[in-house]
Design a protein around this motif. Structure first.
Motif, mmCIF file in Angstrom:
data_model
loop_
_atom_site.group_PDB
_atom_site.id
_atom_site.type_symbol
_atom_site.label_atom_id
_atom_site.label_comp_id
_atom_site.label_asym_id
_atom_site.label_seq_id
_atom_site.Cartn_x
_atom_site.Cartn_y
_atom_site.Cartn_z
ATOM 1 N N THR A 30 -34.551 34.759 -26.355
ATOM 2 C CA THR A 30 -33.550 35.277 -27.295
ATOM 3 C C THR A 30 -33.751 34.651 -28.675
ATOM 4 N N ARG A 31 -32.975 35.185 -29.642
ATOM 5 C CA ARG A 31 -32.996 34.705 -31.032
ATOM 6 C C ARG A 31 -32.587 33.228 -31.099
ATOM 7 N N HIS A 32 -31.782 32.784 -30.118
ATOM 8 C CA HIS A 32 -31.276 31.401 -30.168
ATOM 9 C C HIS A 32 -31.934 30.521 -29.117
ATOM 10 N N GLY A 33 -33.130 30.904 -28.672
ATOM 11 C CA GLY A 33 -33.866 30.060 -27.734
ATOM 12 C C GLY A 33 -34.143 30.760 -26.413
ATOM 13 N N THR A 34 -34.977 30.107 -25.610
ATOM 14 C CA THR A 34 -35.418 30.659 -24.322
ATOM 15 C C THR A 34 -34.724 29.912 -23.194
ATOM 16 N N VAL A 35 -34.230 30.664 -22.220
ATOM 17 C CA VAL A 35 -33.467 30.081 -21.097
ATOM 18 C C VAL A 35 -34.157 30.422 -19.780
ATOM 19 N N PRO A 36 -34.435 29.403 -18.942
ATOM 20 C CA PRO A 36 -35.004 29.703 -17.625
ATOM 21 C C PRO A 36 -33.946 30.391 -16.751
ATOM 22 N N THR A 37 -34.351 31.365 -15.956
ATOM 23 C CA THR A 37 -33.419 31.979 -15.002
ATOM 24 C C THR A 37 -33.967 31.744 -13.603
ATOM 25 N N PRO A 38 -33.133 31.682 -12.562
ATOM 26 C CA PRO A 38 -31.685 31.903 -12.596
ATOM 27 C C PRO A 38 -30.965 30.842 -13.419
ATOM 28 N N THR A 39 -29.831 31.286 -14.041
ATOM 29 C CA THR A 39 -29.088 30.379 -14.893
ATOM 30 C C THR A 39 -27.587 30.525 -14.664
ATOM 31 N N PHE A 40 -26.882 29.393 -14.743
ATOM 32 C CA PHE A 40 -25.411 29.404 -14.664
ATOM 33 C C PHE A 40 -24.861 29.155 -16.062
ATOM 34 N N MET A 41 -23.951 30.043 -16.520
ATOM 35 C CA MET A 41 -23.465 29.982 -17.896
ATOM 36 C C MET A 41 -22.039 29.425 -17.914
ATOM 37 N N PRO A 42 -21.831 28.221 -18.485
ATOM 38 C CA PRO A 42 -20.478 27.651 -18.552
ATOM 39 C C PRO A 42 -19.542 28.555 -19.359
ATOM 40 N N LEU A 66 -20.637 30.942 -22.635
ATOM 41 C CA LEU A 66 -19.890 32.189 -22.786
ATOM 42 C C LEU A 66 -18.779 32.035 -23.810
ATOM 43 N N GLY A 67 -18.471 33.129 -24.470
ATOM 44 C CA GLY A 67 -17.304 33.190 -25.354
ATOM 45 C C GLY A 67 -16.576 34.487 -25.019
ATOM 46 N N ASN A 68 -15.359 34.632 -25.547
ATOM 47 C CA ASN A 68 -14.619 35.826 -25.137
ATOM 48 C C ASN A 68 -13.968 36.593 -26.275
ATOM 49 N N THR A 69 -14.278 37.894 -26.325
ATOM 50 C CA THR A 69 -13.720 38.772 -27.348
ATOM 51 C C THR A 69 -12.192 38.759 -27.311
ATOM 52 N N ASP A 271 -29.910 37.074 -11.608
ATOM 53 C CA ASP A 271 -30.525 36.057 -12.487
ATOM 54 C C ASP A 271 -29.517 35.213 -13.263
ATOM 55 N N MET A 272 -28.322 35.770 -13.525
ATOM 56 C CA MET A 272 -27.368 35.091 -14.433
ATOM 57 C C MET A 272 -25.976 35.113 -13.827
ATOM 58 N N PHE A 273 -25.231 34.018 -14.039
ATOM 59 C CA PHE A 273 -23.901 33.856 -13.452
ATOM 60 C C PHE A 273 -22.942 33.208 -14.451
ATOM 61 N N ASP A 274 -21.662 33.516 -14.267
ATOM 62 C CA ASP A 274 -20.618 32.765 -14.977
ATOM 63 C C ASP A 274 -19.469 32.578 -13.996
ATOM 64 N N CYS A 275 -18.771 31.476 -14.093
ATOM 65 C CA CYS A 275 -17.585 31.305 -13.261
ATOM 66 C C CYS A 275 -16.714 30.182 -13.826
ATOM 67 N N VAL A 276 -15.404 30.364 -13.777
ATOM 68 C CA VAL A 276 -14.494 29.326 -14.280
ATOM 69 C C VAL A 276 -14.378 28.181 -13.277
ATOM 70 N N MET A 277 -14.892 28.394 -12.051
ATOM 71 C CA MET A 277 -14.638 27.408 -10.983
ATOM 72 C C MET A 277 -15.003 25.972 -11.319
ATOM 73 N N PRO A 278 -16.253 25.675 -11.709
ATOM 74 C CA PRO A 278 -16.584 24.267 -11.907
ATOM 75 C C PRO A 278 -15.713 23.610 -12.982
ATOM 76 N N SER A 279 -15.418 24.356 -14.071
ATOM 77 C CA SER A 279 -14.604 23.723 -15.120
ATOM 78 C C SER A 279 -13.127 23.706 -14.704
ATOM 79 N N ARG A 280 -12.632 24.787 -14.095
ATOM 80 C CA ARG A 280 -11.218 24.784 -13.685
ATOM 81 C C ARG A 280 -10.999 23.740 -12.585
ATOM 82 N N ALA A 281 -11.967 23.649 -11.652
ATOM 83 C CA ALA A 281 -11.848 22.641 -10.581
ATOM 84 C C ALA A 281 -11.832 21.238 -11.189
ATOM 85 N N GLY A 282 -12.648 21.044 -12.227
ATOM 86 C CA GLY A 282 -12.711 19.727 -12.873
ATOM 87 C C GLY A 282 -11.366 19.304 -13.423
#
Ligand SMILES: CNc1nc2c(CCc3ccc(C(F)(F)F)cc3)c3[nH]c(N)nc(=O)c3cc2[nH]1
Length: 380
Positions: A30-42, A66-69, A271-282
């Motif tokens: 991407t324009r903002h760098g290369t990311v290895p996949t599979p990847t988990f997106m905070p 991730l960000g949210n509209t 290849d790509m995932f997002d989830c509130v679990m790890p941060s909400r669990a924290g």
């Protein structure tokens, strides 16, 4: 100035590196760098991964956040984020940012929603003010946020739903996908993902994939899942959905999941995932470890001098005892949620690195057996 419609900027690309069964390892450029996949997106809902500095996020090995509209249009508004230089500059994250298109959050957070063919009208859950989202408005907001990956504006129907209701919703989302693509401004290294809908119905998922691939996107998300259908129905839906998706584009399963969900979904071609679990669990004293999850508020940890995990690859794991974390949560100290969010996100990133390495050296099946055995063992 070239007309952005015909602008042949090479958008973002996903390049395969290895595969093991249905699982794939690759790189998202991407324009903002290369990311290895599979990847988990905070999840960085309102321009922050709650309780984490971006240095801490980076230290876990995260590539995309991730960000949210929905949240950002309400506060501080897209115009203000644009004035502040976009999300990358505002939150000091130079890597890729993926923003959700807002429809899902309107239906789960917004009040007094009115859905019509053109879009959705809703009241802010913050101050009750009236707002509107359409494919065009959502795509424009994501442009102002300077999202590296823009999501098409869709409707995620609640499950269970009748096949007829799922078909009507999916067909509207496909019309919205075309409008979202029309409104997308093509830029070098940026991309837009279409979102496959259709619930757990094979024929609807097939129709949706056909519609989206005819429009053409830089990647494809599998939406409409992780909404209470359970792991078995989610996996059986993936079994017939991922094989119908283009092989040369990234697949993003939205809102997933537990460590066991991630493993099973990677093995089904995601290849790509997002989830509130790890941060909400924290934030709720729930720690993910190689032996499953534990609740650090439990009295049995009061004098447990062991660390959370034998790994000491983050400033948290190798330094703080369970007894100290137990104390912090009992004392309601803000350092508790901060350290445990850091630990949980680091655990998810380490798990994804382990899974990716196993895909590359063809040992994913053996790793899956080992991981599931250990998770089932429970705390040591
Ligand atoms: C939890 N289950 C679930 N989450 C789902 C989501 C939200 C994903 C998301 C993205 C960004 C954020 C941010 F706050 F970090 F920015 C937070 C959550 C979906 N999103 C869309 N557009 N379509 C779907 O069909 C869909 C299905 C979803 N199942």
């Amino acid at each position: 100035m070239s007309d952005h419609k015909t602008d042949h900027a090479t958008k973002m690309t996903w390049v395969p590196e290895a595969s093991c069964g249905m699982a794939r390892a690759g790189h998202l450029h991407t324009r903002h760098g290369t990311v290895p996949t599979p990847t988990f997106m905070p999840v960085g809902t309102v321009g922050t991964v709650k309780g984490m500095t971006m240095d801490a996020v980076r230290s876990t090995g995260a590539g995309i956040v991730l960000g949210n509209t929905y949240h950002l249009m309400l506060r501080p508004t897209a115009d203000r984020v644009q004035k502040l230089g976009g999300l990358h500059r505002m939150m000091d994250w130079p890597g890729p940012i993926l923003t959700d298109s807002g429809g899902f959050q309107v239906m789960s957070l917004g009040a007094l929603r009115k859905l019509d063919e053109d879009g959705v009208t809703f009241r802010s859950h913050i101050d009750g003010s009236k707002h509107r989202l359409t494919p065009e408005i959502s795509t424009d907001i994501q442009f102002k946020l300077d999202a590296t990956i823009t999501m098409a504006f869709d409707e995620c129907p609640a499950l269970p739903a009748t096949p007829e209701a799922l078909r009507k919703s999916m067909e509207m989302s496909m019309r919205w996908a075309a409008r979202s693509r029309e409104a997308f401004v093509a830029r070098e290294g940026y991309g837009q993902f279409g979102i496959v809908q259709g619930g757990t119905e094979r024929d609807l998922r097939e129709y949706s994939i056909k519609a989206l691939t005819e429009i053409g996107f830089e990647g494809y998300a599998i939406g409409g899942l992780a909404v209470g259908e359970g792991q078995e129905l989610m996996f059986s839906t993936l079994d017939f959905t991922t094989p119908m998706l283009p092989q040369d584009k990234a697949r993003y399963l939205m809102g997933v999941g537990t460590p066991d969900d991630l493993l099973g979904a990677v093995m089904r071609g995601v290849d790509m995932f997002d989830c509130v679990m790890p941060s909400r669990a924290g934030r709720t004293a729930r720690a993910y470890t190689e032996r499953g999850a534990i609740n650090l508020r439990n009295a049995r940890f009061a004098e447990d001098t062991r660390t959370l995990t034998p790994h000491d690859d983050t400033p948290v794991a190798g330094r703080y005892s369970r007894a100290y974390l137990h104390h912090l949560f009992r004392a309601n100290e803000m350092l508790g949620p901060m350290l445990l969010t850091w630990h949980n996100l680091a655990y998810y990133q380490r798990l994804m690195r382990q899974i990716r390495a196993a895909i590359v050296d063809g040992t994913l099946d053996a790793l899956a057996v080992k991981l599931r055995e250990d998770w089932a063992k429970g705390d040591w």
